[in-house]
Design an enzyme around this catalytic site. Structure first.
Site, PDB file in Angstrom:
ATOM      1  N   LYS A   1      72.678  35.861  37.834  1.00  0.00           N
ATOM      2  CA  LYS A   1      72.623  34.593  38.577  1.00  0.00           C
ATOM      3  C   LYS A   1      72.139  33.451  37.680  1.00  0.00           C
ATOM      4  CE  LYS A   1      69.754  36.056  41.790  1.00  0.00           C
ATOM      5  NZ  LYS A   1      69.494  37.458  41.339  1.00  0.00           N
TER       6      LYS A   1
ATOM      7  N   ARG B   1      66.174  43.596  29.093  1.00  0.00           N
ATOM      8  CA  ARG B   1      66.239  42.133  29.166  1.00  0.00           C
ATOM      9  C   ARG B   1      65.068  41.457  28.433  1.00  0.00           C
ATOM     10  NH1 ARG B   1      66.940  38.973  34.832  1.00  0.00           N
ATOM     11  NH2 ARG B   1      64.866  39.739  35.326  1.00  0.00           N
TER      12      ARG B   1
ATOM     13  N   ARG C   1      59.782  40.456  30.772  1.00  0.00           N
ATOM     14  CA  ARG C   1      59.045  40.241  32.010  1.00  0.00           C
ATOM     15  C   ARG C   1      58.319  41.519  32.422  1.00  0.00           C
ATOM     16  NH1 ARG C   1      62.880  37.213  36.275  1.00  0.00           N
ATOM     17  NH2 ARG C   1      61.797  38.708  37.603  1.00  0.00           N
TER      18      ARG C   1
ATOM     19  N   ARG D   1      62.275  46.372  43.117  1.00  0.00           N
ATOM     20  CA  ARG D   1      62.966  45.091  43.327  1.00  0.00           C
ATOM     21  C   ARG D   1      64.376  45.330  43.855  1.00  0.00           C
ATOM     22  NH1 ARG D   1      62.682  42.776  37.663  1.00  0.00           N
ATOM     23  NH2 ARG D   1      63.780  40.953  38.445  1.00  0.00           N
TER      24      ARG D   1
ATOM     25  N   ARG E   1      66.414  34.668  49.895  1.00  0.00           N
ATOM     26  CA  ARG E   1      66.405  36.120  49.702  1.00  0.00           C
ATOM     27  C   ARG E   1      66.212  36.843  51.021  1.00  0.00           C
ATOM     28  NH1 ARG E   1      64.550  36.033  44.016  1.00  0.00           N
ATOM     29  NH2 ARG E   1      64.439  38.100  43.124  1.00  0.00           N
TER      30      ARG E   1
END
Ligand code: AMP
Length: 219
Positions: free
Chosen positions: A15, A129, A162, A173, A90
């Site tokens: 996104k 990531r 992160r 998540r 969300r």
């Protein structure tokens, strides 16, 4: 061109990357609720402290504070021309609140782009990531590594991982996403605003698709 865009998709669907492409083409701000929370955390605000406890567990920050924070961001000058919303809404409650806020401002969500990616692929992506601490540009150790290890190609900033990209938190998540965010697909489908793109393809292909969709009404 549509300019009031919501990007919907699981964590790791891309996104943020696609929002950046929309910023360049549409001249709208990229508004990412996760970035707003992380900014509050780095400034040590009360909201930042509250959000941290939820984010560390991979859970959603309560709707009321999240909605207030995004509403405040949407009323800023740069968001008057539109927005690429990333990570918000969300929950159904957030989606309804967004509609109410926009109606009060005489506008509405034009298009919701649902970036669809298979679950195993999401786990793989989030695991590797890295993000730029300065400009938030995303990288991946395997799929899109930076030219120099640990350094952002775009601005020279330092890359970091992160804390909530740790494997247990990633799984949490994803399960929160399936339970609380997936119902939004029906909500926006019912409004005739949902378009689905296959997010498992190379970034440039997804971007081409996304840009074609937002330009489909011609102006
Ligand atoms: P993200 O950067 O979008 O992956 O968001 C990181 C974390 O911030 C999420 O796991 C949540 O804890 C929190 N967060 C971000 N956006 C929202 C939202 N719209 N509602 C509730 N919590 C959120």
């Amino acid at each position: 061109m549509y300019r009031h865009i919501v990007l919907l998709g699981a964590p790791g669907a891309g996104k943020g990357t696609q929002a950046d492409a929309l910023v360049k083409t549409l001249g709208v701000p990229h508004i990412a609720s996760g970035d707003l929370f992380r900014d509050h955390q780095s400034r040590g605000t009360e909201l930042g402290v509250l959000a941290r406890s939820y984010m560390e567990r991979g859970e959603l920050v309560p709707d009321d504070v999240t909605i207030r924070m995004v509403e405040e961001r949407l009323t800023r000058e740069d968001a008057r021309v539109g927005f690429a919303l990333d990570g918000f809404p969300r929950t159904l409650e957030q989606a309804r609140a967004l509609d109410r806020v926009l109606v009060r401002q005489g506008r509405c969500v034009d298009m919701v782009i649902y970036i669809r990616v298979p679950e195993e692929e999401l786990e793989r992506r989030l695991g590797g990531r890295w993000l730029c601490g300065t400009c938030q540009a995303p990288y991946h150790v395997v799929f899109s590594p930076p030219r120099r290890v640990g350094v952002c190609d775009r601005c020279g900033g330092e890359l970091f991982q992160r804390a909530d990209d740790a494997p247990e938190t990633v799984r949490q998540r994803l399960s929160v996403y399936l339970g609380q965010t997936l119902p939004l697909i029906q909500y926006y489908k019912g409004m005739g605003k949902l378009v689905e793109v296959d997010g498992s393809r190379p970034i440039e292909e997804v971007t081409r698709d996304v840009l074609a969709r937002v330009s489909q009404n011609g102006d």
